[in-house]
Design a protein around this motif. Structure first.
Motif, PDB file in Angstrom:
ATOM      1  N   HIS A   3      -4.954 -58.935 -49.774  1.00 61.69           N
ATOM      2  CA  HIS A   3      -4.191 -58.016 -50.626  1.00 61.69           C
ATOM      3  C   HIS A   3      -2.693 -58.338 -50.673  1.00 61.69           C
ATOM      4  CE1 HIS A   3      -3.827 -56.075 -46.680  1.00 61.69           C
ATOM      5  NE2 HIS A   3      -2.753 -55.477 -47.130  1.00 61.69           N
ATOM      6  N   TYR A   4      -2.232 -59.265 -49.831  1.00 60.64           N
ATOM      7  CA  TYR A   4      -0.858 -59.753 -49.958  1.00 60.64           C
ATOM      8  C   TYR A   4      -0.836 -61.223 -50.396  1.00 60.64           C
ATOM      9  CZ  TYR A   4       1.578 -55.656 -48.228  1.00 60.64           C
ATOM     10  OH  TYR A   4       2.114 -54.397 -48.105  1.00 60.64           O
ATOM     11  N   CYS A   5      -1.962 -61.723 -50.822  1.00 64.44           N
ATOM     12  CA  CYS A   5      -2.045 -63.107 -51.304  1.00 64.44           C
ATOM     13  C   CYS A   5      -1.611 -63.151 -52.766  1.00 64.44           C
ATOM     14  CB  CYS A   5      -3.476 -63.620 -51.162  1.00 64.44           C
ATOM     15  SG  CYS A   5      -3.744 -65.250 -51.911  1.00 64.44           S
ATOM     16  N   TYR A   6      -0.622 -63.968 -53.063  1.00 65.98           N
ATOM     17  CA  TYR A   6      -0.101 -64.060 -54.430  1.00 65.98           C
ATOM     18  C   TYR A   6      -1.207 -64.439 -55.413  1.00 65.98           C
ATOM     19  CZ  TYR A   6       2.902 -65.608 -58.300  1.00 65.98           C
ATOM     20  OH  TYR A   6       3.501 -65.767 -59.523  1.00 65.98           O
ATOM     21  N   LYS A   7      -2.024 -65.387 -55.031  1.00 73.17           N
ATOM     22  CA  LYS A   7      -3.104 -65.830 -55.916  1.00 73.17           C
ATOM     23  C   LYS A   7      -4.065 -64.684 -56.217  1.00 73.17           C
ATOM     24  CE  LYS A   7      -6.837 -69.246 -56.247  1.00 73.17           C
ATOM     25  NZ  LYS A   7      -7.508 -70.386 -55.565  1.00 73.17           N
ATOM     26  N   ALA A   8      -4.459 -63.948 -55.200  1.00 71.23           N
ATOM     27  CA  ALA A   8      -5.402 -62.847 -55.393  1.00 71.23           C
ATOM     28  C   ALA A   8      -4.813 -61.755 -56.275  1.00 71.23           C
ATOM     29  CB  ALA A   8      -5.808 -62.268 -54.041  1.00 71.23           C
ATOM     30  N   THR A   9      -3.542 -61.429 -56.057  1.00 72.25           N
ATOM     31  CA  THR A   9      -2.954 -60.316 -56.809  1.00 72.25           C
ATOM     32  C   THR A   9      -2.710 -60.667 -58.273  1.00 72.25           C
ATOM     33  OG1 THR A   9      -0.705 -60.904 -56.057  1.00 72.25           O
ATOM     34  CG2 THR A   9      -1.928 -59.264 -54.767  1.00 72.25           C
ATOM     35  N   VAL A  10      -2.394 -61.932 -58.579  1.00 72.90           N
ATOM     36  CA  VAL A  10      -2.197 -62.267 -59.996  1.00 72.90           C
ATOM     37  C   VAL A  10      -3.533 -62.270 -60.737  1.00 72.90           C
ATOM     38  CG1 VAL A  10      -0.098 -63.578 -59.512  1.00 72.90           C
ATOM     39  CG2 VAL A  10      -2.266 -64.802 -59.743  1.00 72.90           C
ATOM     40  N   TYR A  11      -4.592 -62.671 -60.058  1.00 71.15           N
ATOM     41  CA  TYR A  11      -5.911 -62.593 -60.694  1.00 71.15           C
ATOM     42  C   TYR A  11      -6.293 -61.139 -60.949  1.00 71.15           C
ATOM     43  CZ  TYR A  11      -7.466 -67.453 -60.764  1.00 71.15           C
ATOM     44  OH  TYR A  11      -7.612 -68.785 -61.080  1.00 71.15           O
ATOM     45  N   GLU A  12      -5.933 -60.259 -60.023  1.00 72.11           N
ATOM     46  CA  GLU A  12      -6.249 -58.843 -60.198  1.00 72.11           C
ATOM     47  C   GLU A  12      -5.447 -58.245 -61.350  1.00 72.11           C
ATOM     48  OE1 GLU A  12      -8.219 -55.183 -59.178  1.00 72.11           O
ATOM     49  OE2 GLU A  12      -8.612 -57.313 -58.828  1.00 72.11           O
ATOM     50  N   THR A  13      -4.168 -58.578 -61.448  1.00 74.29           N
ATOM     51  CA  THR A  13      -3.357 -58.111 -62.577  1.00 74.29           C
ATOM     52  C   THR A  13      -3.971 -58.555 -63.895  1.00 74.29           C
ATOM     53  OG1 THR A  13      -1.278 -58.072 -61.328  1.00 74.29           O
ATOM     54  CG2 THR A  13      -1.110 -58.304 -63.716  1.00 74.29           C
ATOM     55  N   SER A  14      -4.360 -59.805 -63.970  1.00 75.76           N
ATOM     56  CA  SER A  14      -4.959 -60.341 -65.196  1.00 75.76           C
ATOM     57  C   SER A  14      -6.229 -59.583 -65.559  1.00 75.76           C
ATOM     58  CB  SER A  14      -5.285 -61.826 -65.020  1.00 75.76           C
ATOM     59  OG  SER A  14      -4.136 -62.557 -64.662  1.00 75.76           O
ATOM     60  N   LYS A  15      -7.060 -59.335 -64.558  1.00 73.20           N
ATOM     61  CA  LYS A  15      -8.317 -58.623 -64.795  1.00 73.20           C
ATOM     62  C   LYS A  15      -8.061 -57.218 -65.330  1.00 73.20           C
ATOM     63  CE  LYS A  15     -10.612 -56.434 -61.644  1.00 73.20           C
ATOM     64  NZ  LYS A  15     -11.394 -56.043 -60.438  1.00 73.20           N
ATOM     65  N   LEU A  16      -7.084 -56.526 -64.743  1.00 69.18           N
ATOM     66  CA  LEU A  16      -6.803 -55.151 -65.151  1.00 69.18           C
ATOM     67  C   LEU A  16      -6.227 -55.083 -66.564  1.00 69.18           C
ATOM     68  CD1 LEU A  16      -5.327 -53.808 -61.794  1.00 69.18           C
ATOM     69  CD2 LEU A  16      -7.576 -53.292 -62.775  1.00 69.18           C
ATOM     70  N   ILE A  17      -5.342 -56.009 -66.896  1.00 67.91           N
ATOM     71  CA  ILE A  17      -4.799 -56.044 -68.258  1.00 67.91           C
ATOM     72  C   ILE A  17      -5.907 -56.373 -69.251  1.00 67.91           C
ATOM     73  CG2 ILE A  17      -3.221 -57.225 -69.832  1.00 67.91           C
ATOM     74  CD1 ILE A  17      -1.357 -57.693 -67.442  1.00 67.91           C
ATOM     75  N   ALA A  18      -6.726 -57.355 -68.909  1.00 72.50           N
ATOM     76  CA  ALA A  18      -7.824 -57.751 -69.797  1.00 72.50           C
ATOM     77  C   ALA A  18      -8.798 -56.596 -70.015  1.00 72.50           C
ATOM     78  CB  ALA A  18      -8.553 -58.959 -69.215  1.00 72.50           C
ATOM     79  N   GLU A  19      -9.115 -55.879 -68.961  1.00 70.43           N
ATOM     80  CA  GLU A  19     -10.023 -54.735 -69.099  1.00 70.43           C
ATOM     81  C   GLU A  19      -9.409 -53.668 -69.996  1.00 70.43           C
ATOM     82  OE1 GLU A  19     -12.356 -55.034 -64.783  1.00 70.43           O
ATOM     83  OE2 GLU A  19     -10.779 -53.541 -65.087  1.00 70.43           O
ATOM     84  N   GLY A  20      -8.106 -53.445 -69.843  1.00 67.71           N
ATOM     85  CA  GLY A  20      -7.437 -52.443 -70.661  1.00 67.71           C
ATOM     86  C   GLY A  20      -7.375 -52.806 -72.130  1.00 67.71           C
ATOM     87  N   LEU A  21      -7.449 -54.100 -72.412  1.00 76.37           N
ATOM     88  CA  LEU A  21      -7.398 -54.585 -73.798  1.00 76.37           C
ATOM     89  C   LEU A  21      -8.774 -55.007 -74.313  1.00 76.37           C
ATOM     90  CD1 LEU A  21      -4.134 -56.709 -73.517  1.00 76.37           C
ATOM     91  CD2 LEU A  21      -4.421 -54.632 -74.883  1.00 76.37           C
ATOM     92  N   ASN A  22      -9.807 -54.772 -73.498  1.00 81.88           N
ATOM     93  CA  ASN A  22     -11.185 -55.142 -73.865  1.00 81.88           C
ATOM     94  C   ASN A  22     -11.325 -56.635 -74.162  1.00 81.88           C
ATOM     95  OD1 ASN A  22     -12.271 -52.431 -73.734  1.00 81.88           O
ATOM     96  ND2 ASN A  22     -11.174 -52.012 -75.644  1.00 81.88           N
ATOM     97  N   ILE A  23     -10.663 -57.451 -73.351  1.00 79.37           N
ATOM     98  CA  ILE A  23     -10.782 -58.902 -73.487  1.00 79.37           C
ATOM     99  C   ILE A  23     -11.936 -59.373 -72.608  1.00 79.37           C
ATOM    100  CG2 ILE A  23      -9.635 -61.128 -73.187  1.00 79.37           C
ATOM    101  CD1 ILE A  23      -6.951 -59.624 -73.335  1.00 79.37           C
TER     102      ILE A  23
END
Length: 212
Positions: A96-116
């Motif tokens: 949860h403090y891994c930069y790689k993990a958190t950027v993938y999570e941000t991407s997933k959440l934005i994509a879900e919010g935009l139905n991508i």
């Protein structure tokens, strides 16, 4: 205002603030906000920013983040190894403090919010100095797209909350040129949050949620 924790960014700020405070006889109360990559208001601000674009006009959505040396990412873990921690797919107690993990999570959440759909977006890393940085590299990814029939791309860069050289010049000009040189037809960039109303409100909500 770094959404994702990294020792080179947030860590350096913390270190300098602590250094300066240590010189004071009376040290005031203060709070550090380590990261907010998954805060709903931060995600919503990016969703609002994307509404300027018709996502159906693009063959692919690319989430391009500032890169980091793999050695820095590895140091987050007790075994000094990021590989094998499932960072591309989930946030857990280890990463949860891994930069790689958190950027993938941000991407997933934005994509879900935009139905991508998951097969329509990809995560990559830009601004590398050597090949020992996080991969895949954004420039290589973009150059490969036209050969795959991907001719129209929309790029997000959620590591930056304000536009800068890495967004305006690197993505908006340099990456656009190399993409078109490889046979691409259209590369657009989602402007950063800058001073948008949704981002101002997000800052208020993030601060209130972290310090109260």
């Amino acid at each position: 205002l770094f959404p994702h924790y990294a020792s080179a960014t947030s860590g350096s700020v913390y270190q300098e603030v602590a250094k300066q405070l240590s010189k004071s006889w009376v040290i005031p109360n203060f709070n550090f906000i380590a990261q907010y990559y998954d805060h709903p208001a931060f995600i919503q601000a990016w969703i609002e920013a994307a509404k300027k674009h018709n996502l159906d006009d693009y063959d692919k959505i690319l989430f391009s983040y500032h890169g980091l040396p793999k050695s820095q990412v590895n140091k987050v873990y007790s075994d000094m190894q990021c590989d094998g921690k499932n960072c591309e797919h989930e946030i857990n107690e280890d990463n949860h403090y891994c930069y790689k993990a958190t950027v993938y999570e941000t991407s997933k959440l934005i994509a879900e919010g935009l139905n991508i759909p998951r097969d329509k977006y990809e995560v990559s890393f830009q601004s590398r100095l050597t090949n020992n940085w996080l991969e895949p590299f954004s420039d290589d990814v973009l150059k490969s797209y036209p050969g795959q029939g991907i001719k129209k791309v929309l790029v997000f860069s959620p590591a930056f909350t304000a536009d800068c050289l890495e967004t305006i010049i690197e993505i908006g000009h340099e990456y656009k040129e190399l993409f078109e040189a490889a046979g691409g037809q259209k590369l657009d960039y989602v402007e950063s949050l800058n001073f948008s109303d949704s981002w101002v409100q997000a800052i208020i909500e993030i601060v209130n949620s972290k310090v109260r």
